[in-house]
Design a protein around this motif. Structure first.
Motif, PDB file in Angstrom:
ATOM      1  N   LEU A   1      -6.554   0.016   5.605  1.00 19.51           N
ATOM      2  CA  LEU A   1      -5.750  -0.200   4.401  1.00 19.51           C
ATOM      3  C   LEU A   1      -5.391   1.121   3.718  1.00 19.51           C
ATOM      4  CD1 LEU A   1      -7.546  -3.330   2.896  1.00 19.51           C
ATOM      5  CD2 LEU A   1      -5.243  -3.239   3.859  1.00 19.51           C
ATOM      6  N   LEU A   2      -6.326   2.048   3.663  1.00 20.64           N
ATOM      7  CA  LEU A   2      -6.041   3.369   3.082  1.00 20.64           C
ATOM      8  C   LEU A   2      -4.982   4.109   3.886  1.00 20.64           C
ATOM      9  CD1 LEU A   2      -9.556   4.632   1.977  1.00 20.64           C
ATOM     10  CD2 LEU A   2      -7.541   4.391   0.527  1.00 20.64           C
TER      11      LEU A   2
ATOM     12  N   ARG B   1       1.160   3.396  -7.672  1.00 20.74           N
ATOM     13  CA  ARG B   1       0.662   3.691  -6.325  1.00 20.74           C
ATOM     14  C   ARG B   1      -0.459   4.717  -6.304  1.00 20.74           C
ATOM     15  NH1 ARG B   1       5.157   2.964  -1.703  1.00 20.74           N
ATOM     16  NH2 ARG B   1       5.394   0.749  -2.064  1.00 20.74           N
TER      17      ARG B   1
ATOM     18  N   HIS C   1       2.656   4.733   3.693  1.00 18.97           N
ATOM     19  CA  HIS C   1       3.760   4.015   3.054  1.00 18.97           C
ATOM     20  C   HIS C   1       3.880   4.356   1.575  1.00 18.97           C
ATOM     21  CE1 HIS C   1       3.242   1.723   6.724  1.00 18.97           C
ATOM     22  NE2 HIS C   1       4.527   1.414   6.594  1.00 18.97           N
ATOM     23  N   GLN C   2       3.574   5.569   1.227  1.00 21.32           N
ATOM     24  CA  GLN C   2       3.624   5.985  -0.172  1.00 21.32           C
ATOM     25  C   GLN C   2       5.038   6.373  -0.604  1.00 21.32           C
ATOM     26  OE1 GLN C   2       0.324   8.148  -1.385  1.00 21.32           O
ATOM     27  NE2 GLN C   2       0.837   7.923  -3.505  1.00 21.32           N
TER      28      GLN C   2
ATOM     29  N   PHE D   1      -0.516  -2.447  -4.341  1.00 20.98           N
ATOM     30  CA  PHE D   1       0.092  -1.185  -3.940  1.00 20.98           C
ATOM     31  C   PHE D   1       1.511  -1.402  -3.427  1.00 20.98           C
ATOM     32  CE2 PHE D   1       0.977   2.114  -0.799  1.00 20.98           C
ATOM     33  CZ  PHE D   1       0.670   3.265  -1.494  1.00 20.98           C
ATOM     34  N   VAL D   2       1.703  -2.466  -2.652  1.00 20.88           N
ATOM     35  CA  VAL D   2       3.008  -2.755  -2.065  1.00 20.88           C
ATOM     36  C   VAL D   2       4.027  -3.115  -3.149  1.00 20.88           C
ATOM     37  CG1 VAL D   2       4.261  -4.362  -0.553  1.00 20.88           C
ATOM     38  CG2 VAL D   2       2.051  -3.449   0.154  1.00 20.88           C
TER      39      VAL D   2
ATOM     40  N   GLN E   1      -8.690   2.409  -4.556  1.00 20.64           N
ATOM     41  CA  GLN E   1      -9.117   1.993  -3.210  1.00 20.64           C
ATOM     42  C   GLN E   1     -10.191   2.942  -2.678  1.00 20.64           C
ATOM     43  OE1 GLN E   1      -8.230  -0.792  -1.876  1.00 20.64           O
ATOM     44  NE2 GLN E   1      -7.619  -0.632   0.238  1.00 20.64           N
TER      45      GLN E   1
ATOM     46  N   ALA F   1      -4.578  -3.245  -2.088  1.00 22.80           N
ATOM     47  CA  ALA F   1      -3.503  -2.966  -1.138  1.00 22.80           C
ATOM     48  C   ALA F   1      -2.268  -3.823  -1.421  1.00 22.80           C
ATOM     49  CB  ALA F   1      -3.995  -3.196   0.291  1.00 22.80           C
TER      50      ALA F   1
ATOM     51  N   LEU G   1      -4.202   3.840  -5.077  1.00 24.71           N
ATOM     52  CA  LEU G   1      -4.776   4.580  -3.953  1.00 24.71           C
ATOM     53  C   LEU G   1      -6.130   5.165  -4.343  1.00 24.71           C
ATOM     54  CD1 LEU G   1      -4.341   5.601  -1.055  1.00 24.71           C
ATOM     55  CD2 LEU G   1      -3.271   7.633  -2.037  1.00 24.71           C
TER      56      LEU G   1
ATOM     57  N   TYR H   1      -2.665   2.759   5.731  1.00 23.23           N
ATOM     58  CA  TYR H   1      -1.400   2.085   5.433  1.00 23.23           C
ATOM     59  C   TYR H   1      -0.849   2.565   4.088  1.00 23.23           C
ATOM     60  CZ  TYR H   1       1.827  -1.528   3.952  1.00 23.23           C
ATOM     61  OH  TYR H   1       2.912  -2.202   3.479  1.00 23.23           O
ATOM     62  N   MET H   2      -1.704   2.625   3.097  1.00 19.83           N
ATOM     63  CA  MET H   2      -1.266   3.014   1.753  1.00 19.83           C
ATOM     64  C   MET H   2      -0.759   4.453   1.733  1.00 19.83           C
ATOM     65  SD  MET H   2      -4.288   1.079  -0.354  1.00 19.83           S
ATOM     66  CE  MET H   2      -3.810   1.489  -2.031  1.00 19.83           C
TER      67      MET H   2
END
Length: 160
Positions: free
Chosen positions: A151-152, A67, A158-159, A60-61, A74, A57, A71, A154-155
């Protein structure tokens, strides 16, 4: 030369009750060790997976170009964790059934005198009935899966 029959061999090699009890006790001790090792393995698995989920995660940011890969990683790590956990739980159930078989020699002491003496035998359905529940294992599993889902989420959100 005549080969001895199974009955003759068992008469010559018959174990006394104290020997049989020693065998059952040794097997019970081994079963208990194996149960503790499997429980510990579930916790170790959780200790390894959680930093991996958080690390993915974090990457990822900071890495726009990776990304989709992160993802997918994850999701795969979460699936690997769930499958591994369920496998460990299955092994734990089998080990507890083996312990139940050994404990049956204490509950029904006539088994110590029976021929053939079978402290190691195929697991039957009544051996799977246990008084133990592994609630301590379900808690870290649930928390880890919940964190992975958060977390998934969020990912995915926020893609952009």
């Amino acid at each position: 030369m005549n080969q001895p029959t199974e009955g003759e061999i068992s008469k010559r090699c018959s174990l006394g009750v104290s020997d049989r009890l020693s065998i059952v006790n040794a097997l019970m001790a081994q079963d208990r060790i194996e149960i503790r090792e499997k429980q510990e393995a579930v916790f170790r698995l959780t200790y390894y997976v959680v930093p991996g989920l958080v690390g993915l995660a974090v990457f990822f940011v900071g890495h726009q170009e990776l990304r989709n890969v992160l993802l997918l990683a994850q999701i795969l790590l979460l699936l690997l964790y769930v499958v591994s956990f369920l496998t460990f739980r299955s092994w734990l159930v089998q080990t507890r059934a083996c312990l139940q078989i050994r404990e049956s020699f204490y509950l029904n002491q006539n088994l110590l005198y029976s021929e053939p003496f079978e402290p190691i035998r195929k697991i039957e359905e009544q051996d799977r009935v246990t008084h133990f529940e592994d609630n301590a294992l379900w808690f870290p599993f649930g928390v880890t899966v919940a964190c992975a889902i958060v977390l998934l989420t969020y990912m995915v959100l926020h893609q952009t």
